[in-house]
Design an enzyme around this catalytic site. Structure first.
Site, mmCIF file in Angstrom:
data_model
loop_
_atom_site.group_PDB
_atom_site.id
_atom_site.type_symbol
_atom_site.label_atom_id
_atom_site.label_comp_id
_atom_site.label_asym_id
_atom_site.label_seq_id
_atom_site.Cartn_x
_atom_site.Cartn_y
_atom_site.Cartn_z
ATOM 1 N N LYS A 54 36.318 46.186 55.378
ATOM 2 C CA LYS A 54 36.057 47.441 56.101
ATOM 3 C C LYS A 54 37.084 47.620 57.223
ATOM 4 O O LYS A 54 37.638 48.707 57.409
ATOM 5 C CB LYS A 54 34.633 47.438 56.677
ATOM 6 C CG LYS A 54 33.559 47.606 55.593
ATOM 7 C CD LYS A 54 32.144 47.389 56.133
ATOM 8 C CE LYS A 54 31.132 47.473 54.992
ATOM 9 N NZ LYS A 54 29.757 47.172 55.415
ATOM 10 N N GLN A 100 26.520 44.754 60.334
ATOM 11 C CA GLN A 100 26.620 44.266 58.957
ATOM 12 C C GLN A 100 25.310 43.589 58.547
ATOM 13 O O GLN A 100 24.809 42.714 59.255
ATOM 14 C CB GLN A 100 27.803 43.293 58.829
ATOM 15 C CG GLN A 100 28.022 42.778 57.421
ATOM 16 C CD GLN A 100 28.418 43.873 56.434
ATOM 17 O OE1 GLN A 100 29.209 44.753 56.749
ATOM 18 N NE2 GLN A 100 27.854 43.816 55.232
ATOM 19 N N ASP A 123 26.543 54.210 59.461
ATOM 20 C CA ASP A 123 25.890 53.727 58.239
ATOM 21 C C ASP A 123 24.741 54.650 57.825
ATOM 22 O O ASP A 123 24.208 54.519 56.724
ATOM 23 C CB ASP A 123 25.352 52.299 58.451
ATOM 24 C CG ASP A 123 26.189 51.253 57.730
ATOM 25 O OD1 ASP A 123 26.976 51.623 56.836
ATOM 26 O OD2 ASP A 123 26.053 50.061 58.067
#
Ligand code: NAD
Length: 296
Positions: A54, A100, A123
């Protein structure tokens, strides 16, 4: 029939090239680069590798990515407080934050994710963003669900009036994807069945699917006899297995036999994974633009 390969890596490359131009434009106008902060808890190898890809993708398109590493022993309150502090962003530098997953078992992931301010929640997991998506006015769409929809639209696979069967009802993939595909407009207007671990006779559903999406986390759960000939099959699963003495990645779909039946099939790796990353970058640029517009 040999299924058409839905190449997520190639599409992600095109999205990144387009994003690079848009990020440059943002930079010219605002005098700064968008900034993403990734919180990585513990030493899980897979998580570290996702975070690395990422951050590398962000840098490729001109987004600054900072990785904040936290020991696995962290307690929920401390982690939530850290995320909230990053979110308060007293220096005005942060556009997007992602934590994460998975978090260690002793950490309450909901409490931590709720600490991400909704306007930096790239997200799309915050309840405010989930609510906006469910009402058909999304702000940040969870990246994997957005990536699957983008893949379908880009490949010219009609969703309107089709039966989409999603296997897996998680908050991060299956549920938002069901909302997207059942929503209005391009890449939507499908009739959606959302299957899960308590679905009786899963194959009876999957065999009806014009578009079948597997997001479970069980290697090769979807076998060729569960697929309608000519169907589009999207494999979201990422499973690490040992085979012939070495580790490899496989999806939730039994790839080769299903490729002989399906009309189109996304591979693992190289399918949905790269699109998830590309959608994260899209969300981060959007967060930066929104923040810039709010400050103006
Ligand atoms: P999860 O564990 O949160 O959810 C799994 C879902 O599968 C649950 O809703 C459960 O009810 C359902 N399920 C379990 N066993 C089943 C069965 N036998 N039949 C039908 N349904 C069953 O998982 P998740 O976070 O949604 O991830 C799913 C998979 O997708 C995992 O392999 C994960 O690694 C992968 N994933 C990939 C990406 C990507 O970028 N490609 C992103 C996120 C997740």
């Amino acid at each position: 029939m040999t299924a058409r390969r839905l190449d997520g890596r190639e599409l992600a490359g095109r999205i990144e090239r387009d994003l690079s131009d848009r990020v440059s434009h943002f930079h010219e106008k605002s005098g700064r680069r968008p900034r993403l902060v990734v919180v990585l808890v513990g030493e899980v190898a897979a998580s570290a590798s996702y975070v690395k890809s990422k951050a590398a993708a962000a840098e490729r398109v001109g987004i600054d990515a900072e990785v904040v590493r936290v020991p696995a022993s962290v307690q929920t309150d401390d982690l939530a407080a850290l995320v909230a502090a990053i979110g308060r962003d007293e220096q005005g530098l942060v556009d997007g934050i992602l934590v994460q997953l998975p978090l260690p078992d002793h950490v309450d992931a909901v409490a931590v994710l709720d600490a991400v301010p909704p306007d930096k929640d790239v997200d799309g997991f915050h309840p405010e963003n989930a609510g906006l998506l469910s009402q058909g006015r999304p702000r940040f769409i969870p990246c994997t669900a957005a990536g699957v929809q983008r893949m379908l639209v880009d490949a010219g696979i009609e969703t309107r009036g089709r039966h989409a069967v999603i296997v897996g009802r998680s908050d991060i993939v299956g549920k938002p994807l069901a909302l997207l595909l059942a929503g209005r407009g391009p890449g939507g207007d499908a009739t959606v069945s959302l299957c899960h671990s308590h679905t009786a006779d899963l194959a009876a559903f999957t065999r009806q699917a014009d578009i079948l999406i597997a997001a479970v986390g069980q290697p090769r759960l979807i076998t060729a006899d569960m697929v309608k000939p000519g169907a589009t099959v999207i494999d979201v699963g990422i499973n690490r297995i040992e085979e012939a003495g070495r580790g490899r990645l496989v999806g939730d779909v039994d790839h080769d036999p299903v490729a002989a039946v399906a009309g189109a099939l996304s591979p693992v790796p190289g399918g949905v994974g790269p699109l998830t990353v590309a959608m994260l970058l899209e969300n981060t640029l959007q967060a930066a633009r929104d923040r810039q517009a709010a400050a103006a």
